[in-house]
Write a protein that holds these residues in place. Structure first.
Motif: not given
Length: 627
Positions: A523, A586-588, A618, A621
């Motif tokens: 995170e 990608d990301f949370q 997600r 990005n």
């Protein structure tokens, strides 16, 4: 509206002149558009695409941010009796660019006006608002609508006029504050972002940032047995108060205490917000006043202007003096805007520590990153409420203040200041201020943007990689230093409450240890992905694309280039680049409105900022294309 017109209306005191059918309709269209856009972005609403030949739901290409043409969509209320239709483009980071003029509402098969309050109740189950929270959230929405109507009524300079002010270099303080009070949107992500619950109409006109009214602060004396004063190294209480108040005012306050038979040496002098004194301290702290632990001294001589954060004031009488930040028991955007006396104790030490860190870091110095320190703070402990209330209760945060440096002494000749929120500002004619600044600068849009990224983005990325240190770098918390309309460096503020050290790369002195928080390793990179990419660049890139200045793909290419160049200059941090991969696929997806909808009176426990996050899968990005 002329100055004479404005003065005559203000003289009416509590007249709600701004609330007219036309302005209310415009405010509702504005806020329903934002609700559709941001609730869809956070995947709370799932609009159905209705364009001919398309299947229901967002296409895969939409989610990837590749859609370039608008499509028609609709959403149905919880009971399916109300239908909203609109046109939108879905840009990078699933940003819903909704055409406000396209929105229609059909209720039970009949055309209906747009009504943001009804919108919230129609989708209450989908939004997940608990019964006990819903009325408070509706009141915040109503306040947000009212403030939008006020801004229409009062009028604001155009983006071109604001940009011209920061490029001509005439009066840095005046232009800076003109920009500050001209911001109309508030936080770009939150739908209910101008709540300010507790303000009446007279309070609004006197204290709201967009009103720009001069404010004189109340001063009280607080007994030293109940209060703690701390300051930066080399600054003591007497020197600080003499610089702020002057010898004559100090002598007057001493005489006021002496006339009551009280020893001035037993008290600290402290500024308070006029609203807080009138509405809270005279009632909630009545016992302390009756026992002369708190003594009202009078009104200070200096004139101030409220900043976007509501409880912070810029000294317009003497701009080189410090800002004053005061506690306010007003509910706004998920928090009661108090100040903790426990936090005040360590505030100057935290600022001194961060100042030294920045000054000793070559990469940050090369890019001119600076902060305006919170150099002094005072907190008052009320034994009744501290014994009765939970640790994070607003009752523990009703009486504190801090003093923050002015940024003006940091300016070189010809430089100007602008809140970074101004980059997302759109004037009444729909023109973004960022476009006006780029035009004024004479630079190509890509070059202007690259300089902005170098001043703002790269220092934040460096702090993550080098120290696992994160700021809360939203638009209101950052001041840009501009030269001919071009960002040359960033100045961070609101330090002690909003920076966090997330790992073990820094050894912290005991005095500043509270800024260290355990954050799961995966995170930590959200300090950039969420706070910078999703909460700022998502909007900035969309504004530039919608205004025909720069495509979204080019925006993110330039961001990637700035980060890659930084990384190439710091091979010693390669393991950190891999650990916190800004080029990941990608990301949370951490969502802000979901936080406010869950609990609109305390969105997060500041001692555990990770524990309360609301995730929604997600996000793709946009930097991944340049990995």
């Amino acid at each position: 509206m002329t100055t004479a017109d404005l003065e005559s209306v203000l003289a009416a005191g509590n007249a709600a002149t701004h609330l007219t059918p036309e302005r209310w309709d415009a405010a509702n269209r504005h806020l329903v558009r934002k609700a559709l856009a941001e609730f869809s972005h956070e995947r709370i609403l799932s609009p159905e695409r209705t364009s001919a030949g398309d299947t229901a739901g967002p296409a895969a290409g939409d989610r990837a941010g590749s859609a370039s043409q608008p499509h028609a969509y609709r959403v149905l209320s919880d009971d399916a009796s109300v239908e909203y239709r609109f046109s939108a483009r879905i840009l990078h980071l699933e940003h819903w660019s909704v055409d406000a003029s396209s929105i229609t509402c059909s209720r039970d098969g009949q055309d209906a006006p747009l009504d943001a309050l009804r919108f919230i109740t129609e989708f209450r189950n989908t939004l997940g608002i608990r019964q006990e929270m819903l009325p408070v959230y509706l009141e915040e929405v109503s306040s947000t609508l009212s403030s939008h109507a006020y801004k229409q009524w009062a009028g604001q300079p155009s983006s071109a006029e604001l940009a011209a002010g920061v490029t001509r270099g005439a009066d840095a303080a005046t232009d800076f504050q003109a920009i500050e009070r001209s911001m109309t949107e508030g936080h770009p992500c939150f739908v209910a972002n101008n709540g300010r619950l507790g303000f009446g109409i007279s309070d609004y006109r006197a204290f709201a940032p967009e009103a720009g009214a001069p404010v004189q602060l109340e001063w009280i004396a607080v007994h030293r047995s109940k209060a703690v004063f701390t300051s930066s190294a080399g600054l003591d209480y007497a020197a600080h108060l003499e610089a702020e108040l002057g010898a004559d005012a100090l002598a007057f306050f001493d005489a006021e205490l002496g006339a009551l038979g009280l020893d001035p040496a037993g008290y600290f002098f402290m500024p308070v917000h006029p609203w807080q004194w009138e509405n809270k301290l005279t009632v909630t702290f009545a016992a302390d006043i009756a026992r002369q632990h708190i003594v009202h001294l009078g009104i200070g001589a200096d004139s101030y202007q409220a900043q976007q954060s509501i409880r912070t004031f810029f000294n317009t009488a003497a701009p080189e003096k410090t800002y004053v930040k005061t506690a306010m028991s007003v509910l706004n955007m998920g928090f009661m805007r108090g100040l903790s006396p426990q936090y005040m104790k360590a505030t100057p030490a935290i600022n001194d520590w961060l100042q030294e860190l920045i000054r000793s870091d070559a990469a940050l110095q090369d890019r001119g990153l600076a902060l305006i320190r919170e150099v002094a703070a005072i907190g008052y402990h009320n034994e009744y409420y501290e014994a009765a209330a939970a640790k994070e209760s607003p009752y523990r945060k009703m009486l504190s203040a801090l003093w923050r440096e002015s940024p003006l002494p940091q300016l070189a000749d010809g430089q100007q200041l602008a809140t970074m929120a101004s980059l997302l500002h759109v004037d009444a004619a729909g023109k973004p201020m960022v476009s006006a600044l780029i035009k004024q600068s004479g630079l190509e849009p890509g070059e202007w943007l690259r300089r902005y990224f170098e001043a703002y983005l790269v220092p934040l990325v460096h702090c993550l990689y080098r120290y696992e240190l994160a700021f809360m770098p939203h638009g209101e918390n950052v001041i840009l230093v501009l030269q001919d309309g071009v960002p040359v460096r960033a100045v961070m503020k609101d330090i002690a409450e909003e920076i966090v050290v997330m790992g073990d790369r820094l050894e912290l002195p005991e005095a500043v240890s509270r800024i260290k928080v355990d954050i799961p390793d995966g995170e930590k990179v959200l300090a950039i992905f969420t706070d910078v990419f999703d909460c700022i660049f998502r909007f900035l890139g969309a504004l530039l694309e919608e205004d025909g200045v720069l495509s979204g793909g080019e925006f993110w290419r330039i961001a990637a280039e700035a980060i890659r160049e930084y990384q190439s200059g710091h091979p010693e941090l390669a393991d950190q680049f891999a650990r916190h991969d800004l080029f990941a696929a990608d990301f949370q997806f951490s969502c802000l409105n979901r936080l406010q909808l869950r609990n609109n009176q305390q969105m997060l426990d500041l001692t555990d900022p990770s524990g309360g996050l609301q995730m929604a899968g997600r996000l793709a990005n946009p930097l991944a294309a340049f990995a």
